[in-house]
Write an enzyme that holds these catalytic residues in place. Structure first.
Site, PDB file in Angstrom:
ATOM      1  N   LYS A  71       0.818  -1.211   0.000  1.00 61.62           N
ATOM      2  CA  LYS A  71       0.000   0.000   0.000  1.00 61.62           C
ATOM      3  C   LYS A  71       0.859   1.273   0.000  1.00 61.62           C
ATOM      4  O   LYS A  71       2.069   1.215   0.278  1.00 61.62           O
ATOM      5  CB  LYS A  71      -0.930  -0.034   1.227  1.00 61.62           C
ATOM      6  CG  LYS A  71      -2.021  -1.120   1.169  1.00 61.62           C
ATOM      7  CD  LYS A  71      -2.922  -1.013   2.403  1.00 61.62           C
ATOM      8  CE  LYS A  71      -4.109  -1.952   2.344  1.00 61.62           C
ATOM      9  NZ  LYS A  71      -4.980  -1.788   3.557  1.00 61.62           N
ATOM     10  N   TYR A 112     -12.609  -2.093  -3.679  1.00 61.03           N
ATOM     11  CA  TYR A 112     -13.052  -2.259  -2.286  1.00 61.03           C
ATOM     12  C   TYR A 112     -14.576  -2.240  -2.150  1.00 61.03           C
ATOM     13  O   TYR A 112     -15.085  -1.945  -1.072  1.00 61.03           O
ATOM     14  CB  TYR A 112     -12.443  -1.169  -1.410  1.00 61.03           C
ATOM     15  CG  TYR A 112     -11.064  -1.497  -0.848  1.00 61.03           C
ATOM     16  CD1 TYR A 112     -10.815  -2.689  -0.164  1.00 61.03           C
ATOM     17  CD2 TYR A 112     -10.017  -0.582  -0.957  1.00 61.03           C
ATOM     18  CE1 TYR A 112      -9.565  -2.968   0.371  1.00 61.03           C
ATOM     19  CE2 TYR A 112      -8.763  -0.861  -0.417  1.00 61.03           C
ATOM     20  CZ  TYR A 112      -8.543  -2.058   0.250  1.00 61.03           C
ATOM     21  OH  TYR A 112      -7.315  -2.325   0.797  1.00 61.03           O
ATOM     22  N   ASN A 158      -1.815   0.256   6.965  1.00 65.86           N
ATOM     23  CA  ASN A 158      -1.324  -1.039   7.460  1.00 65.86           C
ATOM     24  C   ASN A 158      -0.491  -1.802   6.415  1.00 65.86           C
ATOM     25  O   ASN A 158      -0.339  -3.019   6.493  1.00 65.86           O
ATOM     26  CB  ASN A 158      -2.475  -1.883   8.012  1.00 65.86           C
ATOM     27  CG  ASN A 158      -3.553  -2.157   6.980  1.00 65.86           C
ATOM     28  OD1 ASN A 158      -3.389  -1.827   5.805  1.00 65.86           O
ATOM     29  ND2 ASN A 158      -4.639  -2.766   7.403  1.00 65.86           N
ATOM     30  N   HIS A 163      -2.245  -5.275   1.529  1.00 66.94           N
ATOM     31  CA  HIS A 163      -3.553  -5.908   1.317  1.00 66.94           C
ATOM     32  C   HIS A 163      -3.310  -7.344   0.900  1.00 66.94           C
ATOM     33  O   HIS A 163      -2.329  -7.637   0.202  1.00 66.94           O
ATOM     34  CB  HIS A 163      -4.320  -5.201   0.194  1.00 66.94           C
ATOM     35  CG  HIS A 163      -5.500  -6.001  -0.297  1.00 66.94           C
ATOM     36  ND1 HIS A 163      -6.736  -5.940   0.314  1.00 66.94           N
ATOM     37  CD2 HIS A 163      -5.604  -6.928  -1.289  1.00 66.94           C
ATOM     38  CE1 HIS A 163      -7.559  -6.795  -0.306  1.00 66.94           C
ATOM     39  NE2 HIS A 163      -6.897  -7.401  -1.280  1.00 66.94           N
ATOM     40  N   GLU A 219      -9.541 -10.524  -7.670  1.00 69.91           N
ATOM     41  CA  GLU A 219      -8.592  -9.421  -7.468  1.00 69.91           C
ATOM     42  C   GLU A 219      -7.394  -9.526  -8.421  1.00 69.91           C
ATOM     43  O   GLU A 219      -6.870  -8.504  -8.875  1.00 69.91           O
ATOM     44  CB  GLU A 219      -8.137  -9.401  -6.000  1.00 69.91           C
ATOM     45  CG  GLU A 219      -9.294  -9.036  -5.068  1.00 69.91           C
ATOM     46  CD  GLU A 219      -8.918  -9.004  -3.589  1.00 69.91           C
ATOM     47  OE1 GLU A 219      -7.761  -9.367  -3.241  1.00 69.91           O
ATOM     48  OE2 GLU A 219      -9.772  -8.597  -2.788  1.00 69.91           O
TER      49      GLU A 219
END
Ligand code: CDP
Ligand code: MG
Length: 136
Positions: free
Chosen positions: A12, A52, A115, A118, A129
């Site tokens: 990310k 998302y 964080n 993913h 995905e």
């Protein structure tokens, strides 16, 4: 012994911004994952919203989509036996505060939103995905 799977991982923006992509890739490789394909890209907010979509009713959805599209990311197809679960294990809990020692989020995560990685949460979502990022 023979359940080789592919899963999607994203490094990310918070991690790419801190130049952690190579270190994170090394963590995957040292755990036996093969990086089958990878690309560094920046996506539009509208694409993040599509990616998302399962979270569209959540209070954090808008910020999450703004964040994922805020800077470069590295999308990767990872391959290994039981890759979906193995990747979730290596990532650690969503909130880095709750992540176990030795996990990516424990080591690099800043907060629940930043964080660092993913990972697909099921084999079915992994297929969806992977298609999302690597259909061409
Ligand atoms: O990424 P993971 O599958 O562990 O968590 P999720 O429940 O699918 O949520 C997707 C992402 O939304 C998380 O990785 C967080 O970056 C973000 N999130 C957030 O900002 N605030 C929350 N309360 C929960 C999730
Ligand atoms: Mg998830």
């Amino acid at each position: 012994m023979n359940n080789v799977e592919q899963t999607l991982s994203i490094i990310k923006p918070d991690a790419v911004e801190r130049n952690l992509d190579n270190e994170i890739k090394q963590m995957f490789i040292s755990k036996g994952f093969k990086i089958v394909q990878e690309k560094k890209i920046q996506i539009e907010k509208s694409e993040a919203e599509k990616f998302y979509k399962v979270h569209e009713t959540k209070p954090f959805y808008n910020d999450l989509c703004s964040y994922l599209s805020s800077g470069p990311i590295v999308a990767m197809i990872l391959e290994k036996e039981n890759a979906v679960l193995a990747n979730r294990d290596l990532m650690g809990a969503t909130n880095p505060k709750d992540a176990a020692e030795g996990t990516i989020r424990k080591k690099y995560g800043i907060s629940i939103d930043k964080n660092s990685v993913h990972g697909s949460d099921s084999l079915e979502n992994a297929r969806i995905e992977i298609e999302f990022f690597f259909k061409d």
